[in-house]
Design a protein around this motif. Structure first.
Motif, short mmCIF file in Angstrom:
data_model
loop_
_atom_site.label_atom_id
_atom_site.label_comp_id
_atom_site.label_asym_id
_atom_site.label_seq_id
_atom_site.Cartn_x
_atom_site.Cartn_y
_atom_site.Cartn_z
N ALA A 22 46.25 51.22 35.64
CA ALA A 22 44.82 52.65 35.19
C ALA A 22 45.94 53.27 35.21
CB ALA A 22 43.54 52.60 36.04
N VAL A 23 46.89 53.89 36.37
CA VAL A 23 47.91 54.97 36.15
C VAL A 23 48.34 54.60 34.87
CG1 VAL A 23 49.77 55.78 36.36
CG2 VAL A 23 48.02 55.66 38.35
N ALA A 24 48.66 53.78 34.13
CA ALA A 24 50.04 53.09 33.31
C ALA A 24 48.98 53.23 32.20
CB ALA A 24 50.52 51.59 33.32
N ALA A 25 47.83 52.79 32.02
CA ALA A 25 47.28 52.41 30.64
C ALA A 25 45.59 52.50 30.30
CB ALA A 25 47.25 51.07 30.34
N GLY A 26 45.07 53.38 31.77
CA GLY A 26 43.81 53.73 31.66
C GLY A 26 43.60 52.82 32.03
N PHE A 27 41.79 52.87 32.58
CA PHE A 27 40.97 51.84 32.72
C PHE A 27 40.43 51.20 32.46
CE2 PHE A 27 40.13 55.08 36.82
CZ PHE A 27 40.51 54.37 37.79
N GLY A 28 40.72 51.15 31.00
CA GLY A 28 40.04 50.27 30.36
C GLY A 28 41.01 48.56 29.89
N ALA A 29 41.93 49.62 29.96
CA ALA A 29 43.32 48.40 30.89
C ALA A 29 42.79 47.28 31.84
CB ALA A 29 44.86 48.60 30.61
N VAL A 30 41.71 47.99 32.52
CA VAL A 30 41.29 46.83 34.07
C VAL A 30 40.73 46.14 33.73
CG1 VAL A 30 41.01 47.74 36.31
CG2 VAL A 30 42.13 49.07 35.17
N THR A 31 41.01 44.45 33.80
CA THR A 31 40.16 43.34 33.09
C THR A 31 40.96 42.96 34.53
OG1 THR A 31 41.74 42.16 32.20
CG2 THR A 31 40.63 43.67 31.04
N ILE A 32 39.93 41.98 34.87
CA ILE A 32 39.90 40.81 36.38
C ILE A 32 41.42 39.98 35.75
CG2 ILE A 32 39.29 39.00 37.57
CD1 ILE A 32 37.43 40.90 37.70
N ARG A 33 41.57 39.27 35.12
CA ARG A 33 42.92 38.98 34.07
C ARG A 33 43.82 39.85 34.53
NH1 ARG A 33 43.57 34.50 31.76
NH2 ARG A 33 41.49 34.36 31.07
N ALA A 34 44.21 40.93 34.24
CA ALA A 34 44.89 42.05 34.09
C ALA A 34 45.46 42.16 35.67
CB ALA A 34 45.16 43.51 33.63
N VAL A 35 44.62 41.97 36.32
CA VAL A 35 44.55 42.29 37.77
C VAL A 35 45.05 40.97 38.30
CG1 VAL A 35 43.33 42.81 40.29
CG2 VAL A 35 42.94 43.84 38.19
N ALA A 36 45.01 39.92 37.97
CA ALA A 36 45.14 38.27 38.81
C ALA A 36 46.29 38.39 38.06
CB ALA A 36 44.25 37.23 38.33
N GLU A 37 46.50 39.27 36.89
CA GLU A 37 48.62 38.32 36.67
C GLU A 37 49.37 39.67 37.57
OE1 GLU A 37 48.59 39.56 31.74
OE2 GLU A 37 47.44 37.27 31.21
N ARG A 38 48.82 40.73 37.80
CA ARG A 38 49.95 41.89 38.04
C ARG A 38 49.99 40.96 40.12
NH1 ARG A 38 51.25 46.77 36.63
NH2 ARG A 38 51.75 47.62 37.94
N LEU A 39 48.55 40.45 40.32
CA LEU A 39 49.21 39.60 41.97
C LEU A 39 49.26 38.19 41.67
CD1 LEU A 39 45.56 40.96 43.34
CD2 LEU A 39 47.89 41.95 43.36
N GLY A 40 49.98 37.63 40.43
CA GLY A 40 50.47 36.33 40.28
C GLY A 40 49.12 35.17 41.09
N SER A 41 47.64 35.76 40.91
CA SER A 41 46.80 35.37 40.97
C SER A 41 45.86 34.44 40.20
CB SER A 41 45.76 36.23 42.50
OG SER A 41 44.72 35.83 42.52
N SER A 42 44.80 34.39 40.89
CA SER A 42 43.61 33.68 39.82
C SER A 42 42.74 34.57 39.27
CB SER A 42 43.34 31.98 39.45
OG SER A 42 42.64 32.72 40.77
N THR A 43 42.03 34.82 38.01
CA THR A 43 40.67 35.49 38.17
C THR A 43 39.92 35.01 39.22
OG1 THR A 43 40.15 34.54 36.04
CG2 THR A 43 41.31 35.97 35.93
N SER A 44 39.48 33.06 39.39
CA SER A 44 38.88 33.03 40.07
C SER A 44 38.99 33.59 41.83
CB SER A 44 38.35 31.59 40.00
OG SER A 44 39.66 30.92 40.53
N ALA A 45 40.13 34.11 42.45
CA ALA A 45 40.59 34.23 43.60
C ALA A 45 39.95 35.87 43.69
CB ALA A 45 41.97 34.20 43.87
N ILE A 46 40.56 36.81 42.39
CA ILE A 46 39.96 37.64 42.11
C ILE A 46 38.10 38.67 42.20
CG2 ILE A 46 40.16 40.05 41.18
CD1 ILE A 46 42.68 39.25 41.60
N THR A 47 37.40 37.17 41.89
CA THR A 47 36.49 37.62 41.49
C THR A 47 35.30 36.48 43.19
OG1 THR A 47 36.43 35.07 40.11
CG2 THR A 47 36.01 37.46 39.70
N TYR A 48 36.32 36.24 44.24
CA TYR A 48 35.86 35.35 44.52
C TYR A 48 36.02 36.34 46.03
CZ TYR A 48 35.63 32.37 49.00
OH TYR A 48 35.02 31.57 50.13
N VAL A 49 37.07 37.33 45.96
CA VAL A 49 37.45 37.95 46.85
C VAL A 49 36.39 39.43 46.75
CG1 VAL A 49 38.77 39.63 48.20
CG2 VAL A 49 39.52 37.24 47.44
#
Lengths: 187, 187
Positions: A22-49
């Motif tokens: 959000a700091v770099a590109a605004g909240f519009g850029a915050v997607t589950i995919r972007a968060v997962a990529e940043r954490l080196g995780s899968s999207t399903s791990a994010i939605t599970y947690v």
């Protein structure tokens, strides 16, 4: 929503990732995919947690706002009236780094279109308004409504002006504006 | 860069499309493709008339800023000192609609990462600073630097505060903050 033993740590990691994006590109850029990529995780791990995108945003923003609110209360330090007010306002414009101010701008802009951000921002604003109003009431100032508006404009203005000019103002420069404001309000 | 007979009209259409996209979603969302889609045109028609993305941004932002600058000069109306200053500041915070303030925020945020936006914003800020400094000098005020900062913070604060609360403040509410500021500066 299922929680793991180390869920606090995972939530913190997701929260940090959301804030960085959000700091770099605004909240519009915050997607589950972007968060997962940043954490080196899968999207399903994010939605599970954490849950879906709204839940991810809510969790991250609430965590961040609660941390800021605790800092603000520490800055007030139980003082009332002008001393407490000065502690709060100086904390808001002198203490947080550029990252926090960028996040704040992203939140204010994102709240225009994302109901979950609007709700968290409104909740913070209710706390802030009540805190400022009570501190102002204890100063004995006559026109509390105008004084509150002047303080809010000063805080928002000091946040935005740094970006306007390309780099944040020095603490000394911000302090001079604050001092002019205290004189104006006779505080 | 080739120009058509009706190039002014085409540039205006591209400029309006850029502004609409930036107001809604920030300058990051302004791509040649997005502008073309908005105009029901091809990307090659856009690049033929205006140029690449940087040139599209520069043309649109410069056109917008020049229009605002003309309005600001009209608001000053040749007055000097406190009267001219009041004309300028009141124009900045009372006259433009929410769309203009949103565009301004998008520009300030976009300038962080896009050199072409930074250059246009810097150019506007140079004009604004000189105008404000000269008007302040004519008032005989002692501390011009602090007065200028207080005015800049007030203008930026009044722009941001409306978004912060979800809807812009009424003109009467903004005017009360401005009046407090004039008293503070003894203008």
């Amino acid at each position: 929503m299922p929680r793991q033993v180390d869920s606090a740590e995972r939530l913190a990691a997701v929260g940090d990732a959301v804030v960085s994006i959000a700091v770099a590109a605004g909240f519009g850029a915050v997607t589950i995919r972007a968060v997962a990529e940043r954490l080196g995780s899968s999207t399903s791990a994010i939605t599970y947690v954490v849950g879906g995108r709204d839940e991810v945003l809510r969790t991250a923003v609430r965590r961040e706002i609660e941390a800021r609110r605790a800092q603000a209360e520490a800055a007030i330090g139980g003082a009332s009236g002008a001393a407490g007010l000065r502690g709060l306002i100086e904390w808001a414009v002198l203490t947080p780094g550029e990252r926090t101010h960028r996040l704040w701008l992203a939140l204010v802009l994102g709240a225009r279109t994302e109901a979950v951000l609007r709700a968290e921002l409104d909740e913070f604003n209710r706390w802030w308004d009540e805190r400022v109003r009570n501190l102002l009431a204890a100063t004995g100032i006559r026109d509390i409504a105008t004084a509150r508006d002047v303080l809010d404009v000063t805080v928002d203005g000091l946040v935005l002006t740094g970006f306007d000019e390309g780099s944040p103002w020095s603490a000394a420069r911000r302090r001079r504006v604050l001092d002019a404001m205290w004189s104006a309000l006779e505080l």
